[in-house]
Design a protein around this motif. Structure first.
Motif, PDB file in Angstrom:
ATOM      1  N   GLY A  69      55.296 -63.112  17.452  1.00 28.92           N
ATOM      2  CA  GLY A  69      55.184 -64.423  17.444  1.00 28.92           C
ATOM      3  C   GLY A  69      55.189 -64.826  16.060  1.00 28.92           C
ATOM      4  O   GLY A  69      54.783 -64.138  15.090  1.00 28.92           O
ATOM      5  N   LYS A  95      52.912 -66.503  12.720  1.00 34.43           N
ATOM      6  CA  LYS A  95      51.612 -66.335  12.223  1.00 34.43           C
ATOM      7  C   LYS A  95      50.769 -67.628  12.260  1.00 34.43           C
ATOM      8  O   LYS A  95      51.204 -68.527  11.956  1.00 34.43           O
ATOM      9  CB  LYS A  95      51.705 -66.004  10.707  1.00 34.43           C
ATOM     10  CG  LYS A  95      50.430 -65.936  10.011  1.00 34.43           C
ATOM     11  CD  LYS A  95      50.636 -65.570   8.414  1.00 34.43           C
ATOM     12  CE  LYS A  95      51.535 -64.656   8.076  1.00 34.43           C
ATOM     13  NZ  LYS A  95      51.582 -64.584   6.693  1.00 34.43           N
ATOM     14  N   LEU A  96      49.649 -67.419  13.182  1.00 33.49           N
ATOM     15  CA  LEU A  96      48.747 -68.497  13.432  1.00 33.49           C
ATOM     16  C   LEU A  96      47.323 -68.211  13.362  1.00 33.49           C
ATOM     17  O   LEU A  96      47.117 -67.134  13.965  1.00 33.49           O
ATOM     18  CB  LEU A  96      49.076 -69.114  14.937  1.00 33.49           C
ATOM     19  CG  LEU A  96      50.173 -69.865  15.103  1.00 33.49           C
ATOM     20  CD1 LEU A  96      50.722 -69.923  16.773  1.00 33.49           C
ATOM     21  CD2 LEU A  96      50.592 -70.957  14.465  1.00 33.49           C
ATOM     22  N   GLY A 104      43.747 -67.608  14.228  1.00 33.52           N
ATOM     23  CA  GLY A 104      42.657 -67.644  15.607  1.00 33.52           C
ATOM     24  C   GLY A 104      43.558 -66.906  16.633  1.00 33.52           C
ATOM     25  O   GLY A 104      42.982 -66.682  17.817  1.00 33.52           O
ATOM     26  N   ARG A 105      44.965 -66.502  16.769  1.00 41.05           N
ATOM     27  CA  ARG A 105      45.634 -65.863  17.619  1.00 41.05           C
ATOM     28  C   ARG A 105      45.469 -64.352  17.751  1.00 41.05           C
ATOM     29  O   ARG A 105      44.933 -63.995  16.808  1.00 41.05           O
ATOM     30  CB  ARG A 105      47.204 -66.130  17.613  1.00 41.05           C
ATOM     31  CG  ARG A 105      47.762 -65.268  16.159  1.00 41.05           C
ATOM     32  CD  ARG A 105      49.220 -65.308  16.350  1.00 41.05           C
ATOM     33  NE  ARG A 105      49.804 -64.579  17.543  1.00 41.05           N
ATOM     34  CZ  ARG A 105      50.910 -64.666  18.105  1.00 41.05           C
ATOM     35  NH1 ARG A 105      51.503 -65.291  17.704  1.00 41.05           N
ATOM     36  NH2 ARG A 105      51.213 -63.834  19.325  1.00 41.05           N
ATOM     37  N   THR A 106      45.478 -63.802  19.090  1.00 33.58           N
ATOM     38  CA  THR A 106      45.625 -62.581  19.216  1.00 33.58           C
ATOM     39  C   THR A 106      46.954 -61.910  19.201  1.00 33.58           C
ATOM     40  O   THR A 106      47.873 -62.561  19.474  1.00 33.58           O
ATOM     41  CB  THR A 106      44.646 -62.172  20.341  1.00 33.58           C
ATOM     42  OG1 THR A 106      45.294 -62.920  21.546  1.00 33.58           O
ATOM     43  CG2 THR A 106      43.241 -62.719  20.294  1.00 33.58           C
ATOM     44  N   ALA A 115      48.494 -60.315  16.938  1.00 31.16           N
ATOM     45  CA  ALA A 115      49.312 -60.909  15.877  1.00 31.16           C
ATOM     46  C   ALA A 115      50.014 -59.712  15.020  1.00 31.16           C
ATOM     47  O   ALA A 115      51.204 -59.934  14.302  1.00 31.16           O
ATOM     48  CB  ALA A 115      48.383 -61.286  14.732  1.00 31.16           C
ATOM     49  N   THR A 122      44.304 -63.680  10.848  1.00 32.43           N
ATOM     50  CA  THR A 122      45.644 -63.991  11.520  1.00 32.43           C
ATOM     51  C   THR A 122      46.254 -65.079  10.772  1.00 32.43           C
ATOM     52  O   THR A 122      47.431 -65.584  10.792  1.00 32.43           O
ATOM     53  CB  THR A 122      45.712 -64.412  12.833  1.00 32.43           C
ATOM     54  OG1 THR A 122      44.528 -65.234  13.359  1.00 32.43           O
ATOM     55  CG2 THR A 122      45.239 -62.854  13.651  1.00 32.43           C
ATOM     56  N   GLY A 147      51.943 -61.912  12.352  1.00 35.46           N
ATOM     57  CA  GLY A 147      53.187 -62.524  12.619  1.00 35.46           C
ATOM     58  C   GLY A 147      54.456 -61.952  12.605  1.00 35.46           C
ATOM     59  O   GLY A 147      54.542 -60.876  12.122  1.00 35.46           O
TER      60      GLY A 147
END
Length: 225
Positions: free
Chosen positions: A46, A48-49, A51-53, A55, A66, A71
């Motif tokens: 998914g 690149k953001l 705080g996401r898990t 990644a 992240t 990403g």
């Protein structure tokens, strides 16, 4: 060009990292990748953001920063064993697979000579070369080398990020088969030089549509601005 021979190129090790403390950026890192046995699931993680898990494109692989790493366009990172060996001789130390934070340590593959956008079949996964790796302060702190970022940059052996076109599994020993290669011919080494030490090469990247969208937008703005 399609159906090209892999010339014996293969994955020497598949490496994943756990979260570990480091005195840089957010205080933790996943750069300490270590070889694992057996097949590892690979999928497009998914966008690149921050705080996401999840990644990373590899199951069980941790990415701390992240906002800048991971990403879809940096789902997998490949580095050649031959380049690790060259750095090992220069640094006077052993560099096991995964030391540079790479997910795939390859042998017999000209990773830096790979054309941006070329497609690799590795195991049951389909991967596409997206961009060179740009060194950061975490890399330097992890290796404990002063002036590591300019030193690594000058060598022009950055390794390649890959996006996942088809989910699958990869394993040590898998062949790396190049299925297609874009006609523009711009390789990872050239793209890296153009965006770091040799801006006169930037016009060569204008037609490299396979670069990450955000990077390409900045490039076109720079060329046309």
């Amino acid at each position: 060009m399609s159906g090209q021979d892999d010339d014996g190129g293969r994955v020497l090790s598949v490496n994943v990292g756990q979260e570990r403390p480091i005195a840089a950026k957010g205080g933790t890192t996943g750069i300490d990748k270590r070889p694992v046995e057996g097949p590892v699931a690979v999928r497009a993680p998914g966008p690149k953001l921050a705080g996401r898990t999840g990644a990373s494109g590899l199951a069980g692989d941790h990415i701390s920063d992240t906002a800048h790493h991971g990403g879809d366009d940096q789902a997998v990172y490949a580095y050649a064993r031959e380049d690790l060996d060259a750095w090992g001789r220069e640094l006077g130390r052993d560099l096991p697979g995964g030391t540079f934070g790479e997910n795939l340590t390859t042998v017999g593959v000209d990773v830096n000579g790979a054309v941006v956008g070329e497609v690799w079949e590795v195991g049951t996964a389909l991967l596409q070369v997206s961009a060179p790796r740009i060194p950061c302060v975490t890399f330097a702190v992890w290796l404990g080398q002063q002036r590591w970022v300019p030193r690594f940059t000058e060598a022009r052996t950055p390794g390649a990020y890959l996006r996942v076109l088809r989910d699958g599994h990869v394993c040590a020993g898998d062949a790396v088969r190049v299925l297609s290669r874009p006609a523009h011919g711009v390789d990872v080494r050239t793209a890296f030089a153009a965006t770091t030490t040799s801006p006169e090469l930037l016009p060569l990247l204008r037609d490299v549509t396979e670069l990450p969208a955000a990077e390409r937008a900045r490039l076109l703005q720079r060329l046309d601005g």
